[in-house]
Every structure is written in structure tokens, then in C-alpha cells.
Design an enzyme around this catalytic site. Structure first.
Site, mmCIF file in Angstrom:
data_model
loop_
_atom_site.group_PDB
_atom_site.id
_atom_site.type_symbol
_atom_site.label_atom_id
_atom_site.label_comp_id
_atom_site.label_asym_id
_atom_site.label_seq_id
_atom_site.Cartn_x
_atom_site.Cartn_y
_atom_site.Cartn_z
ATOM 1 N N ASP A 64 0.846 -1.209 0.000
ATOM 2 C CA ASP A 64 0.000 0.000 0.000
ATOM 3 C C ASP A 64 0.878 1.253 0.000
ATOM 4 O OD1 ASP A 64 0.930 -0.470 2.601
ATOM 5 O OD2 ASP A 64 -0.850 0.379 3.558
ATOM 6 N N ASP A 97 6.608 1.252 1.892
ATOM 7 C CA ASP A 97 6.284 0.274 0.845
ATOM 8 C C ASP A 97 7.082 0.579 -0.422
ATOM 9 O OD1 ASP A 97 3.524 -1.139 1.843
ATOM 10 O OD2 ASP A 97 3.611 0.954 2.440
ATOM 11 N N ASN A 108 -2.502 2.619 3.698
ATOM 12 C CA ASN A 108 -1.959 3.963 3.886
ATOM 13 C C ASN A 108 -2.796 5.008 3.159
ATOM 14 O OD1 ASN A 108 0.265 3.331 5.519
ATOM 15 N ND2 ASN A 108 1.467 2.720 3.746
ATOM 16 N N THR A 133 3.021 -6.145 2.806
ATOM 17 C CA THR A 133 3.512 -5.009 3.591
ATOM 18 C C THR A 133 2.394 -3.991 3.829
ATOM 19 O OG1 THR A 133 4.281 -3.809 1.625
ATOM 20 C CG2 THR A 133 5.869 -5.272 2.692
ATOM 21 N N PHE A 176 -0.492 -0.819 12.738
ATOM 22 C CA PHE A 176 -1.380 -0.329 11.678
ATOM 23 C C PHE A 176 -1.902 -1.429 10.747
ATOM 24 C CE2 PHE A 176 -2.105 1.270 7.365
ATOM 25 C CZ PHE A 176 -3.038 2.271 7.592
ATOM 26 N N ASN A 177 -1.014 -2.229 10.153
ATOM 27 C CA ASN A 177 -1.464 -3.198 9.130
ATOM 28 C C ASN A 177 -2.432 -4.234 9.697
ATOM 29 O OD1 ASN A 177 0.071 -1.988 7.147
ATOM 30 N ND2 ASN A 177 1.820 -3.361 7.437
ATOM 31 N N HIS A 182 9.772 0.447 7.947
ATOM 32 C CA HIS A 182 9.261 -0.889 8.251
ATOM 33 C C HIS A 182 9.340 -1.890 7.091
ATOM 34 C CE1 HIS A 182 7.273 1.093 11.698
ATOM 35 N NE2 HIS A 182 6.868 2.013 10.838
ATOM 36 N N ASP A 183 8.678 -1.541 5.981
ATOM 37 C CA ASP A 183 8.346 -2.561 4.982
ATOM 38 C C ASP A 183 9.531 -3.251 4.292
ATOM 39 O OD1 ASP A 183 5.693 -2.205 5.605
ATOM 40 O OD2 ASP A 183 5.314 -0.792 3.976
#
Ligand code: BDR
Ligand code: CA
Length: 313
Positions: free
Chosen positions: A9, A14, A38, A125, A166-167, A240-241
């Protein structure tokens, strides 16, 4: 070379995951699928396609997926971190190839069923909506994928909620499906990704790459840093991703431990929490793993080298 499907996303981090997957020769990116998270599905799909154009990889199919969570209402996008476009502050070329006409879940199913058994790794992700739908659409993919290596969750911490990331929190029911299917799941959660900070030294290395994709990486990391600084207590943003992609490229870059992991669907304060049970050694045959420790220097070398390798397509 590991074949992957990146379900994402984009979103700044990402986008970095896409750059890493496109530039590292140990990855074969079979398909990119997108999911609302996102930003809206239109925005994240457009962003994914433009990034692929920017790295000269419009041959990779892109399919758009879920526009909202499976069950929960009221899930909100994340403009405060990723901007209204999902990639505010970057300049990207327009995509020149069409979106794949299939639904994301269908493209995932078709790709996994086409490739030899045990060769495709799913790398989500974003929220897990498409992955859950794909597992329900064609249950045989569960036994055919090599593994699922996802960015999401955490063993002890959250970000959108005290204990929810979040995810997972965006679509807890989808996450429940994914963690409870009989495939191997590696959770690259916040415990790990908080170690992947793009500090000033990292951002300077990105700025020093004298190519358009290098400039893109630098713009992404600088914008991400600005927004994280405004909206949280982070001086350097956790990227993060790409940690999930890095773990697929070279598992020795992360330390993973087997641990039973489930997803909370009923807690008033913990809806969307990943619950990792560390009370005793993981049972024989445990198929969920948590990534807990990142080799940061090697991680950033990997990202920078991948973007350098893309060159100026
Ligand atoms: C996750 O949430 C999103 O905003 C990021 O892209 C990442 O996938 C981190 O919690
Ligand atoms: Ca994401």
C-alpha cells in the site's frame, strides 16, 4: 533467487520495499498487488505503477485489490505519515502500462498455482485483506506457497494503538485468517522494524546516489523523516516494509524465533493486537515466527546497493 509477490500500500516505506525488491538480484518480483491501507486503492495502485515505471520494471503485473477491510468499519487511511497522495514530496513519472484487469487475490492465486509448488513467497507489507481473500478463493495456495513473510504486528508494542500495529489493526479479521492458515508465517513486526531507522547518515547515503531512483529514495526518506518527527517522538523514522523483503533476500539479516502468534478480535483496547506467546518454548512444528533482531548495517547496505544497482533506467 527467491520468487515473491509483493502485496503493498505505497506509502513511503512500501515504496522502499519495492525499490529493494526491484534492485536486489536475489529477488524475482513476479507480481505486485495493492491493498487499501496507507491511502485509497486508487492512490496506492497508481503509486505502485509509477514506482515500477521509475525503476524500468513495467513488465511486472500490478493488480488492484481490496478497497476496505473484510469486516471492520471505520478503518482510516494514514495521510498524517504518508501524505494525501501516499507519497507526498516525491516526483514520479506517469505509468505507461495498464493495471492488470484481475483482482489482486486472483492474480495472487493465478501466480502461485502457475509456479512450481513451494517456490513463491508472499510478502505483504499492508493490511492482509488480499492475502486472506486469496486463501479463501483458492485454498490450495496455502500448501503451495513457500512461506508468508509479512510486515505487521509486534510482540510487545503497537503504533496506532498501545498494542496494535497499523497493518493488523486496519483489518484484524484478515490478519486472523492469515495467521491461522497452515502455512509458515514470519512476522516482521515493530520489534524488528523499529531497529531500521533512517537516520541522517543513512539519508546522506541515499542522497549521494547520483541516479533518479537514488533521488527518489532520498526524497522518500527525507519526507518520511519530516512526517515522523512531526507526528511522533521518532527522530529518525523506522522504515518498516523493506525489512520483510530483506528477510526474504537473506534470512541471516534478522534473528527469528518460533512462537505461537494469534490475532485479538474481541479486546476493547486490544482489537487488532498480535498476541505472541513466549511463556514456554514453542511447540514442535510451530509454524509462526517472529523476527526480533535486525543486522542494521547490513540492512542499509542492502537497500543502498539495490538502488545503486537499478542505475538510471
Ligand atoms: C506499517 O504501517 C504503514 O503505515 C507502513 O507502510 C507499514 O507497512 C507500519 O506500522
Ligand atoms: Ca505498508
Amino acid at each position: 533467487v527467491t520468487k515473491i509477490i509483493l502485496d503493498c500500500d505505497p506509502g513511503y516505506d512500501d515504496a522502499v520495499a519495492l525499490l529493494l525488491a526491484a534492485g536486489d538480484p536475489r529477488i524475482e518480483l513476479l507480481a505486485v498487488t495493492t491493498v487499501a491501507g496507507n491511502q485509497s486503492i486508487e492512490k496506492v495502485t497508481g503509486n505502485a505503477r509509477r514506482i515500477l515505471r521509475a525503476v524500468g520494471r513495467e513488465d511486472i503485473p500490478v493488480a488492484a485489490g481490496a478497497i476496505r477491510p473484510l469486516v471492520r468499519g471505520g478503518a482510516a487511511f494514514c495521510p498524517e505519515i504518508h501524505g494525501e497522495s501516499g507519497l507526498d514530496g516525491t516526483t514520479l513519472p506517469e505509468a505507461t502500462t495498464p493495471v492488470d484487469p484481475r483482482a489482486a487475490a486472483q492474480l495472487i492465486v493465478d501466480t502461485v498455482m502457475r509456479e512450481p509448488e513451494g517456490t513463491v513467497t508472499l510478502v505483504p507489507t499492508g493490511p492482509l485483506t488480499n492475502i486472506a481473500l486469496a486463501a479463501r478463493l483458492e485454498p490450495r495456495i496455502v500448501g503451495r506457497v513457500k512461506e508468508v513473510v509479512l510486515m505487521g504486528g509486534g510482540c510487545k508494542i503497537g503504533n496506532v494503538k498501545p498494542f496494535a500495529e497499523f497493518n493488523i489493526e486496519f483489518d484484524p479479521e484478515a490478519a486472523y485468517v492469515v495467521f491461522n492458515e497452515a502455512w509458515k508465517v514470519t512476522m516482521v513486526g515493530l520489534d524488528l522494524t523499529y531497529q531500521a531507522r533512517a537516520d541522517e547518515a543513512v539519508r546522506a547515503r541515499a542522497r549521494a546516489i547520483a541516479t533518479k531512483p537514488g533521488q527518489l529514495l532520498a526524497d522518500i526518506l527525507d519526507a518520511f523523516a519530516r512526517n515522523y518527527k512531526k507526528k511522533s517522538h521518532f527522530d529518525a523514522p523506522p522504515v518498516h516494509d523493506p525489512c520483510a523483503v530483506a528477510a526474504v533476500i537473506d534470512r541471516s539479516i534478522v534473528k527469528c524465533v518460533p512462537v505461537p502468534i494469534d490475532v485479538e478480535l474481541r479486546g476493547a483496547l486490544t482489537y487488532g493486537m498480535t498476541v505472541a506467546d513466549f511463556r514456554r518454548p514453542a511447540p514442535e512444528g510451530c509454524r509462526t515466527f517472529a523476527a526480533v533482531e535486525l543486522d542494521q548495517p547490513r540492512f542499509w547496505d542492502m537497500v543502498i546497493e539495490a538502488v545503486e544497482r537499478i542505475g538510471d533506467p
